[in-house]
Write a protein that holds these residues in place. Structure first.
Motif, PDB file in Angstrom:
ATOM      1  N   THR A 136       5.848  -3.299   7.210  1.00 26.59           N
ATOM      2  CA  THR A 136       6.464  -2.273   8.062  1.00 26.59           C
ATOM      3  C   THR A 136       7.975  -2.486   8.016  1.00 26.59           C
ATOM      4  OG1 THR A 136       6.349  -3.743   9.952  1.00 26.59           O
ATOM      5  CG2 THR A 136       4.494  -2.239   9.619  1.00 26.59           C
ATOM      6  N   TYR A 160       9.435   3.650   0.192  1.00 30.29           N
ATOM      7  CA  TYR A 160       8.746   3.928   1.452  1.00 30.29           C
ATOM      8  C   TYR A 160       7.385   4.540   1.169  1.00 30.29           C
ATOM      9  CZ  TYR A 160      12.843   2.878   4.245  1.00 30.29           C
ATOM     10  OH  TYR A 160      13.880   2.219   4.861  1.00 30.29           O
ATOM     11  N   ILE A 161       6.401   4.124   1.943  1.00 29.60           N
ATOM     12  CA  ILE A 161       5.066   4.726   1.840  1.00 29.60           C
ATOM     13  C   ILE A 161       4.965   5.797   2.930  1.00 29.60           C
ATOM     14  CG2 ILE A 161       2.588   4.279   2.073  1.00 29.60           C
ATOM     15  CD1 ILE A 161       3.323   1.432   0.838  1.00 29.60           C
ATOM     16  N   THR A 162       5.367   5.437   4.148  1.00 28.12           N
ATOM     17  CA  THR A 162       5.598   6.417   5.214  1.00 28.12           C
ATOM     18  C   THR A 162       6.964   6.074   5.805  1.00 28.12           C
ATOM     19  OG1 THR A 162       4.737   5.059   7.009  1.00 28.12           O
ATOM     20  CG2 THR A 162       3.118   6.361   5.784  1.00 28.12           C
ATOM     21  N   ASP A 163       7.341   6.714   6.927  1.00 25.68           N
ATOM     22  CA  ASP A 163       8.617   6.405   7.581  1.00 25.68           C
ATOM     23  C   ASP A 163       8.727   4.931   7.948  1.00 25.68           C
ATOM     24  OD1 ASP A 163       9.532   8.894   7.436  1.00 25.68           O
ATOM     25  OD2 ASP A 163       9.399   9.377   9.583  1.00 25.68           O
ATOM     26  N   LYS A 164       7.572   4.355   8.307  1.00 23.26           N
ATOM     27  CA  LYS A 164       7.584   2.994   8.859  1.00 23.26           C
ATOM     28  C   LYS A 164       6.987   1.949   7.916  1.00 23.26           C
ATOM     29  CE  LYS A 164       8.968   3.867  13.185  1.00 23.26           C
ATOM     30  NZ  LYS A 164      10.404   3.835  12.888  1.00 23.26           N
ATOM     31  N   VAL A 165       6.271   2.414   6.900  1.00 21.31           N
ATOM     32  CA  VAL A 165       5.581   1.474   5.995  1.00 21.31           C
ATOM     33  C   VAL A 165       6.244   1.513   4.620  1.00 21.31           C
ATOM     34  CG1 VAL A 165       3.361   0.840   4.957  1.00 21.31           C
ATOM     35  CG2 VAL A 165       3.434   1.804   7.264  1.00 21.31           C
TER      36      VAL A 165
END
Ligand code: PHE
Length: 339
Positions: A136, A160-165
């Protein structure tokens, strides 16, 4: 009939005595002991004998049969001995002949250098810690005192995989995991893969390896960092190696530095390996920032620590004189075989 049996016995015994191979022996067995053998037909003819003669001939027949059977067993043992001897004589074994080459694989140069590093630090009392490659942003940035607007957080540098991951861009993430889960004293290294969205060229790859180091205890100073890195560098690059500490900036260490080793090829005069510099940069380091300690639950008023992070590819390439990083990932055995 008596004479016939006697003659048969004599012939069978003399044939069996001279037989030399398994095929001939089998022929003799069929001829003398088989269902259609002479002995069988003689014994069949006993029906026509008189009651007085019958037991006499019967007894003789049986003794002839058992004599032939005995001779047969003896011949069998003899033949098998002869055949073994024949085999031994024909199959000579030359134990001095060179053996068939067994082609052994070799360790990948990255694996080799990584395990050398591990050995050196294990020898200094470090243990090896591991952390996830999918992280994260908290572990990769926030807990490492890297503010929201810091350029390292940019999508241009980080996958980035998502905004947080994201895929961790540095092994410093493991510092946080280790400090969250352990009380000082802490003394770990953490080798592993890291990812950055760099285009592939001779010195860049979107995936490469780092080795993190972290020590946290009461009274840890920059002198401990220096002594540890000097011990490492001398073991890794040779006893004459010198270190140079240059001031630098990392959000998670204060003060921070970059560390160079004197060129182990030219000893510092300047050559192609150090690009005429005499020094080779190998790592970033510093004293763990109090904010980093605090966020992971360690009181910076009580404890202090140092951390360092080095690129393993860089060390492999300088040590082996490899000029193109792509060689390390192409798995061309003509290259890999050289290590
Ligand atoms: N994580 C830093 C990098 O990737 C290296 C580093 C590790 C610097 C630990 C200081 C302390 O460049």
């Amino acid at each position: 009939m008596k004479e016939k049996l006697e003659a048969l016995k004599q012939k069978a015994l003399s044939d069996l005595e001279t037989v030399k191979d398994a095929a001939a022996l089998e022929q003799l067995r069929v001829a003398y002991l088989g269902k259609k053998s002479e002995l069988a037909s003689i014994l069949k003819g006993m029906a026509s004998l008189s009651p007085e003669e019958r037991p006499v001939i019967g007894q003789l027949g049986n003794s002839v049969r058992s004599a032939i059977e005995q001779a047969f067993e003896k011949a069998k043992a003899n033949v098998s001995k002869l055949e073994t001897e024949k085999k031994i004589n024909s199959e000579k074994l030359d134990v001095t002949l060179p053996s068939k080459l067994i082609s052994m694989g070799s360790l990948h140069p990255l694996t080799k250098i990584q395990s050398q590093m591990e050995d050196i630090f294990l020898g200094m009392g470090f243990t090896i810690a591991e952390g996830p490659e999918v992280e994260t942003d908290y572990y990769n940035f926030t807990a490492l005192n890297t503010p929201e607007f810091h350029p390292a957080r940019d999508v241009q540098d980080t996958f980035y995989i998502t905004d947080k991951v994201l895929l961790r861009s540095q092994t410093s993430t493991v510092q946080v995991h280790v400090m969250e889960q352990n009380e000082p004293p802490i003394r770990i290294i953490s080798p592993g893969r890291v990812y950055r969205s760099d285009a592939v060229d001779a010195t860049h790859s979107p995936m490469f390896h780092q080795c993190e180091g972290l020590v946290v205890d009461k009274g840890i100073t920059m002198a401990d960092l220096k002594g540890t890195l000097e011990t490492f560098a001398k073991a890794m690059f040779g006893g004459k190696t010198e270190l140079r500490f240059r001031p630098h900036h990392f959000p998670f260490t204060e003060p921070s530095c970059e560390v160079d080793v004197s060129c182990f090829v030219c000893g510092g005069c300047g050559c192609s390996v150090c690009k005429g510099e005499g020094w080779i940069e190998i790592l970033g380091a510093g004293m763990v920032h109090p904010n980093v300690l605090r966020m992971s639950g360690i009181d910076p008023e009580v404890y202090s620590g140092f951390a360092f992070g080095m690129g393993i590819e860089r060390i492999v390439m300088t040590k082996y004189g490899i000029s193109d990083m792509r060689l390390l990932y192409e798995n061309d055995v003509r290259f890999l075989r050289q290590f």
